[in-house]
Design an enzyme around this catalytic site. Structure first.
Site, PDB file in Angstrom:
ATOM      1  N   ASP A 198       0.269   4.124   9.778  1.00 32.66           N
ATOM      2  CA  ASP A 198      -0.857   4.100   8.842  1.00 32.66           C
ATOM      3  C   ASP A 198      -0.790   5.340   7.962  1.00 32.66           C
ATOM      4  O   ASP A 198       0.120   6.169   8.111  1.00 32.66           O
ATOM      5  CB  ASP A 198      -2.201   4.022   9.595  1.00 32.66           C
ATOM      6  N   HIS A 259      -1.593   1.611   3.290  1.00 33.16           N
ATOM      7  CA  HIS A 259      -1.686   2.395   4.529  1.00 33.16           C
ATOM      8  C   HIS A 259      -0.326   3.023   4.856  1.00 33.16           C
ATOM      9  O   HIS A 259       0.110   3.019   6.011  1.00 33.16           O
ATOM     10  CB  HIS A 259      -2.153   1.509   5.684  1.00 33.16           C
ATOM     11  N   GLU A 323      -6.121  -3.897   2.795  1.00 29.85           N
ATOM     12  CA  GLU A 323      -6.643  -2.784   2.003  1.00 29.85           C
ATOM     13  C   GLU A 323      -5.553  -2.131   1.138  1.00 29.85           C
ATOM     14  O   GLU A 323      -5.149  -1.002   1.377  1.00 29.85           O
ATOM     15  CB  GLU A 323      -7.277  -1.748   2.946  1.00 29.85           C
TER      16      GLU A 323
END
Ligand code: ACM
Length: 761
Positions: A198, A259, A323
């Protein structure tokens, strides 16, 4: 730490409570298996396990299972079983029967006075039958090693019964992970989704890219502390082998294309525009992502996947896709060229192109790709599998279109969310998922067409670790909620029964104690502040998120099993130190809540000749972690703000936390209250003073949620001082809490903002 001390105390209390004959639920009265089996018939009598009891089986794989469970049984009841290849009396017979009419994970379990037989189509089925046997053993071996006579036919409702752990935001050791896998296996969980990469850290050795571990696995937090860690490939193999022994598939996640800024610090050429990237040291989502317009990106992913594919011998592989801020792609010539060449109309389609290429890489290793539901936005290939987290909608849409889906909607199964009142529970991420909410979750929403239900592979509980950095915190978040997830994925929804589940949980807690699991016990809720002020008398009432006995004292001692049971609101007329805790049937207690309940005279209001509206504000730029440190620097220049919210807005440096706008803010003036009353105040600010009393004090800890306190005030104006630090502890920004102070009268439920008409200087 405090959890550990509490556990020792609780253990001592546990022993003393047992002597006091607190009711302990045992299998003497009840067969208490979780997840509840598909069919179960309780008969009379028992099978007795003695030193003469043997596992009887011939098959090599079953012998391995027998050896595994001989150790488990020994740990559980202190009896060491043997193994035999010839049928003898008093044996536990393990057998594979490929013709059994049951699923691959199912089993038949039969126990009588003479023998126990576990039959399944596969060793995995026998393993689950043996886990059932472990749960049928007494929790207290002094009651004799007896297994009730039962007949069970069991198989799971869903193939995917998962738990996810984020090891990027905080790193967890392989010993900790193995400990959890061992417990998860007891409840027949069969997937461990390992979120290995991440923005805030890369956690796995990749031999071709050594900088991923040298650089991307090390984070310098904003407060200059270092957080680092990664697993070597040997450690990964060790965990995978350990999980395999417990029939748990380990599904790695390599999150792309977002990420991924930890990768970019080591390999900046994989971004669309090369910059000085850093492993992100603030929670939240990073805008710098892998470039979809560069071939190097796909070569990198191909190389990494080829090392990972060899380590994780399972059909599914998670490639993230959640995201993804696409501004960098919009600006990039590389991306524009690819979009033109591939005829892609927008950056969502560019992400689809990206994910398709990633899926092709996985296919070359015979892997099936899973992606988070955002990847639906630009369209997905027919073979993509979806993990639905933002809600159920993505999962519904994907399943109805024929894709396989794993349900992980944050609203129901995100275990980083609070499981009780956030004012009472230790700090967590946010949200609210008490045990009942997760238990009642049904992975098949009604919007899924009948013939598409088969596409719901199952459900999974996710643990994100921004606000969980210790082993005991993860366990506290996991248990017992993950056990509810085990039941909702194994047991068909019409057989679930929450009340019955709770009573069976009482049989599980002592087993978790043996494994030293720091599980959640509902805390006494009700008062949201541990300081309660009254003028004449006050009634204090408590509740818990699910039914559990509460006990309390008023003599400054800690409650124990002999203390007064809380049964109705407590009326108090004098100063009282009230200590209250929850106690489970086997005697283990929750953390103690200590409430100081104080009779107060109304604080006299001030006679002020002349005041103007608004508060005085002093601001000093700088990175302060404690109020004491900041107070040494209080500046002279003062600005007037008319509204508390303006304390952020009027300041030149803007609202967003970054390295340029750390600051300390001091607000001073008066607050006017409308009536003689006891008032409650609530704030996320570091300190709130009324009169000369420090009413709210976050003690320089991370300020994620408001604290509350009460004070008796005479109608009129009182001195008010607020101090807050715009700072970050590790990666925890305090500025995510806007400036606010709320109040309510003791007689009211709802807080309201201290508005501009109430503040003066
Ligand atoms: C997620 O929670 N971002 C998958």
């Amino acid at each position: 730490m405090n959890f550990r001390i509490a556990s020792i105390l609780l253990f001592v209390l546990f022993i003393s409570c047992k002597q006091e004959n607190i009711e302990v639920s045992t299998n003497e009265e009840k067969v208490a298996i979780i997840p509840i089996p598909d069919q179960i018939l309780k008969k009379d009598g028992y099978f007795s396990i003695t030193e003469k009891t043997n596992f009887f089986c011939n098959d090599e794989e079953l012998k391995t299972l027998a050896t595994f469970f001989i150790e488990k049984i020994e740990k559980s009841i202190g009896v060491t079983l043997g193994h035999t290849e010839d049928k003898k009396d008093n044996s536990i017979h393990l057998a594979i029967d490929e013709n059994l009419s049951i699923g691959e994970e199912g089993y038949h379990f039969f126990s009588s006075k003479e023998e126990v037989t576990i039959t399944a189509k596969t060793p995995k089925g026998v393993f689950y039958g043996l886990q059932t046997l472990l749960q049928l053993l007494p929790t207290d071996p002094s009651q004799g090693a007896k297994i009730p006579s039962v007949e069970i036919k069991d198989s799971p409702a869903f193939d995917w019964r998962g738990m996810h752990l984020d090891v990027s935001r905080h790193f967890f050791s392989i010993d900790f992970i193995k400990k959890q896998l061992d417990v998860l296996a007891l409840f027949k969980i069969n997937k461990f989704h390992w979120h290995l990469t991440d923005d805030q850290g890369w956690r796995i050795e990749i031999k071709k890219y050594p900088k991923l571990t040298e650089i991307s696995s090390v984070r310098q937090n904003k407060d200059k502390t270092i957080h680092k860690g990664y697993y070597t490939q040997e450690q990964i193999k060790e965990v995978v082998a350990y999980a395999k022994e417990r029939f748990i598939d380990v599904i790695p996640e390599f999150d792309t294309p977002g990420h991924a800024v930890a990768i970019l610090e080591a390999y900046p050429e994989l971004a669309c525009e090369k910059k000085d990237f850093k492993v992100r040291n603030l929670w939240g989502v990073e805008s710098n992502i892998l470039c979809a317009g560069k071939e190097e990106t796909f070569s990198f992913i191909g190389d990494v996947v080829s090392e990972l594919a060899a380590l994780f011998p399972y059909e599914y592989f998670h490639m993230g896709g959640d995201e993804v801020p696409k501004d960098e792609w919009k600006k990039s010539l590389h991306c524009q060229n690819v979009m033109k060449k591939e005829n892609l109309k927008d950056v969502n389609e560019l992400q689809s192109y990206f994910m398709k290429r990633v899926e092709d890489i996985l296919k070359s290793h015979n892997k099936k790709m899973i992606g988070w539901d955002e990847i639906l936005e630009g369209g997905i290939t027919p073979t993509t599998n979806i993990m639905s987290w933002q809600g159920e909608e993505g999962g519904i849409k994907a399943a109805n279109a024929g894709h396989d889906v794993i349900m992980t909607p944050s609203k129901y199964v995100y275990l980083n969310f609070y499981q009780g009142d956030l004012k009472v529970e230790p700090m967590a991420f946010g949200g609210y998922i008490p045990l009942e909410t997760i238990y009642n979750y049904n992975p098949i929403p009604k919007e899924i067409q009948e013939d598409k239900r088969k596409h719901i592979l199952g459900a999974q509980a996710n643990v994100w670790t921004e606000y969980a950095d210790k082993d005991e915190t993860i366990e506290y978040l996991l248990y017992p909620r993950i056990i509810a997830l085990a039941e909702l994925t194994w047991t068909s929804s019409e057989k679930k029964d929450y009340k019955d589940f709770l009573s069976r949980l009482n049989n599980v807690y002592p087993r978790l104690d043996k494994k030293q699991i720091n599980y959640h016990i509902p805390l006494p809720e009700g008062p949201t502040s541990d300081h309660i002020v009254f003028t004449d008398s006050v009634e204090v009432s408590f509740k818990t998120t699910h039914p559990v006995k509460m006990v309390y004292t008023v003599d400054k001692t800690d409650p124990n099993g002999n203390s007064t049971e809380y049964t109705k609101p407590i009326l108090l007329k004098e100063d009282t130190d009230l200590s209250i805790a929850s106690i489970l049937p086997h005697g283990k207690m929750s953390k103690v809540r200590r409430l100081l309940i104080r009779k107060q005279k109304l604080l006299k209001s001030m006679n002020l000749e002349k005041v103007s509206s608004g508060l005085q504000m002093k601001v000093v730029k700088g990175y302060f972690q404690t109020v004491t440190e900041a107070e040494k620097t209080i500046p002279q220049n003062t600005v007037i703000i008319n509204n508390l919210k303006d304390a952020n807005k009027t300041y030149d440096w803007g609202h967003k936390v970054n390295d340029d706008n750390f600051r300390a803010v001091f607000l001073e003036g008066y607050i006017e209250v409308p009536e003689d009353e006891v008032y409650y105040f609530s704030s996320t600010q570091d300190q709130v003073w009324i009169g000369d009393q420090l009413l709210i004090n976050h003690n320089d800890a991370v300020r994620k949620h408001p604290k509350e306190n009460s004070i008796a005030l005479q109608k009129g104006k009182h001195k008010l001082k607020i101090i807050y630090l715009n700072t970050i502890t590790q990666c925890w920004a305090t500025d995510w809490n806007t400036v606010e102070l709320k109040y309510r009268k003791a007689s009211e439920e709802e807080y309201q903002a201290v508005g501009e008409r109430m503040i003066f200087h």
